[in-house]
Write a protein that holds these residues in place. Structure first.
Motif, PDB file in Angstrom:
ATOM      1  N   ALA A   1     -18.789  29.038  28.856  1.00 30.73           N
ATOM      2  CA  ALA A   1     -19.570  29.728  28.058  1.00 30.73           C
ATOM      3  C   ALA A   1     -20.024  31.196  28.735  1.00 30.73           C
ATOM      4  O   ALA A   1     -19.826  32.220  28.320  1.00 30.73           O
ATOM      5  CB  ALA A   1     -20.996  29.082  27.797  1.00 30.73           C
ATOM      6  N   LYS A   2     -20.234  30.800  30.186  1.00 28.70           N
ATOM      7  CA  LYS A   2     -20.436  32.084  31.117  1.00 28.70           C
ATOM      8  C   LYS A   2     -19.278  33.059  31.097  1.00 28.70           C
ATOM      9  O   LYS A   2     -19.437  34.200  31.205  1.00 28.70           O
ATOM     10  CB  LYS A   2     -20.815  31.410  32.495  1.00 28.70           C
TER      11      LYS A   2
ATOM     12  N   ARG B   1     -17.076  33.296  29.028  1.00 31.54           N
ATOM     13  CA  ARG B   1     -16.974  34.011  27.640  1.00 31.54           C
ATOM     14  C   ARG B   1     -18.089  34.914  27.180  1.00 31.54           C
ATOM     15  O   ARG B   1     -18.098  35.134  26.006  1.00 31.54           O
ATOM     16  CB  ARG B   1     -16.612  32.929  26.497  1.00 31.54           C
TER      17      ARG B   1
ATOM     18  N   TYR C   1     -25.407  29.661  26.684  1.00 30.67           N
ATOM     19  CA  TYR C   1     -25.297  28.199  26.743  1.00 30.67           C
ATOM     20  C   TYR C   1     -26.539  27.456  26.572  1.00 30.67           C
ATOM     21  O   TYR C   1     -27.591  27.977  26.944  1.00 30.67           O
ATOM     22  CB  TYR C   1     -24.818  27.968  28.127  1.00 30.67           C
TER      23      TYR C   1
ATOM     24  N   PRO D   1     -18.744  22.975  30.295  1.00 34.10           N
ATOM     25  CA  PRO D   1     -19.187  23.803  29.051  1.00 34.10           C
ATOM     26  C   PRO D   1     -20.043  24.852  29.589  1.00 34.10           C
ATOM     27  O   PRO D   1     -19.878  25.994  28.877  1.00 34.10           O
ATOM     28  CB  PRO D   1     -20.035  22.788  28.258  1.00 34.10           C
ATOM     29  N   GLU D   2     -20.843  25.055  30.347  1.00 33.70           N
ATOM     30  CA  GLU D   2     -21.672  25.905  30.955  1.00 33.70           C
ATOM     31  C   GLU D   2     -21.023  27.097  31.557  1.00 33.70           C
ATOM     32  O   GLU D   2     -21.010  28.060  31.323  1.00 33.70           O
ATOM     33  CB  GLU D   2     -22.881  25.376  31.924  1.00 33.70           C
TER      34      GLU D   2
ATOM     35  N   GLU E   1     -20.863  33.998  26.608  1.00 28.77           N
ATOM     36  CA  GLU E   1     -21.848  33.437  25.527  1.00 28.77           C
ATOM     37  C   GLU E   1     -22.993  32.726  25.968  1.00 28.77           C
ATOM     38  O   GLU E   1     -22.993  32.325  27.193  1.00 28.77           O
ATOM     39  CB  GLU E   1     -20.974  32.619  24.670  1.00 28.77           C
TER      40      GLU E   1
END
Length: 379
Positions: A240-241, A243, A247, A236-237, A245
């Motif tokens: 997010a990175k 994209r 986290y 997930p992290e 975004e």
């Protein structure tokens, strides 16, 4: 009050009382029942309450816990380079960081088996928010690194950590473990943060920085796991990175990751220690006269040594070939190993999401890419 009370491990004089306070805790019971399945609760409790030093707790309890973890969750631990270290000598081990607890636990297990001094080790305060975990960390000679503070408070604690490390090595003859960066490496690229060396430099006092770094006896450490037991938890992290975004950690994420790292399947594990970087420090300070450039060259030296000594596994080469849609490294793995890796990926990665697939593969492939790049730079 001691200058280091807000960050230090227990003194030996405090160990027995601390053990009395946590002996009946459900997590201590679970840990002891896991470690000593043939002992009754009364038997291990009696032994625990006779313990009056951190070393005794580490040797008589934690060492056996680590052996049990290795037996259940790995195909064994191999090591290299420890024969170069001297007994009764304190070192500053600067290590790549893959697992919250096991990196230091496995290093200390190996140091103990080689008759070398075990470490006092840095641990982020985000990992010891639960009272039991804070007590256990202090019982295993961890010192706390505070995070998420104001800029002023961060500077104050950075100096305090640096002075604690100096005190441990110079006055207590105690080895120290710190990670090469804040937090674990999640993308497989083990890179030293210059801020770690800046922190260390704060405690040199009147001593010339070159002499101070040499006296610290800096030793690079490389630890590698064939399977990263927290690889899916890192996704997930990483996504997010990718994209761009922000986290935000989930509730209890650190604790879940901690437990997954301990109990998850790792297959083979290797720890390597390099040479003391005294000659390299001499050469760096001879070449450069500004502190900023000196620290940058030392960062590069640490990266070079950590990557050079990092043990690559079939999973690393499989991931790189899958990433590149090639068979360039097929001599480094078997068809069965490739099938097992692909099955592992299918279990936790959405194969229809190319960003997710790329991030998962890069996590394992990057150590090969990094090592090959370092080898090219060295030629």
């Amino acid at each position: 009050m001691s200058k280091f009370d807000s960050i230090r491990p227990f003194y030996d004089s405090e160990v027995n009382r601390a053990l009395m306070e946590v002996a009946a805790h459900p997590m201590m019971k679970a840990m002891m029942n896991f470690t000593f399945p043939d002992k009754t609760d009364e038997e291990w409790t009696e032994q625990l309450l006779k313990t009056h030093s951190i070393r005794d707790f580490q040797i008589n309890f934690i060492y056996h816990s680590v052996q049990k973890v290795l037996a259940i969750s790995s195909n064994g631990l191999t090591t290299s380079g420890f024969g170069k270290l001297e007994p009764n000598t304190a070192y500053l081990f600067i290590s790549n960081h893959r697992d919250i607890i096991l990196d230091t636990s496995l290093l200390n297990t190996t140091l103990y088996e080689h008759g070398l001094l075990m470490t006092t080790s840095a641990i982020g305060d985000n990992l010891v928010k639960k009272p039991f975990l804070k007590t256990l960390s202090r019982l295993t000679r961890n010192f706390i690194v505070h995070r998420g503070l104001s800029h002023k408070a961060m500077l104050e604690y950075s100096l305090l950590n640096a002075e604690f490390i100096r005190e441990a090595i110079f006055s207590q003859n105690r080895s120290v473990w710190i990670a090469q960066r804040e937090g674990r490496t999640k993308d497989g690229m083990d890179l030293t943060q210059k801020g770690v060396l800046k922190m260390l430099s704060k405690a040199c006092g009147e001593m010339p920085l070159k002499d101070y770094f040499i006296r610290l006896k800096i030793v690079p450490v490389s630890i590698s796991y064939e399977n990263d037991p927290t690889d899916m938890l890192k996704m997930p992290e990483l996504l997010a990175k990718s994209r761009e975004e922000a986290y935000v950690k989930q509730k209890n994420e650190d604790f879940i990751t901690l437990m997954s790292g301990i109990m998850g399947q790792k297959k083979r594990i290797h720890i390597s220690v390099g040479e003391i970087l005294d000659k390299e420090i001499e050469a760096i300070f001879e070449k450069e006269k500004t502190v900023n450039k000196q620290l940058q060259l030392l960062v590069e030296e640490l990266d070079k040594e950590i990557v050079k000594n990092y043990r690559l596994w079939p999973t690393n080469y499989i991931a790189l070939d899958l990433l590149n849609k090639s068979e360039e490294h097929k001599d480094q793995y078997t068809p069965q190993e490739k099938d097992e890796f692909e099955a592992r990926m299918r279990e936790g990665v959405e194969l229809n999401d190319p960003v997710a697939v790329r991030n998962f593969l890069a996590m394992y492939a990057n150590p090969v890419i990094h090592k090959e790049k370092m080898q090219l730079l060295a030629t």
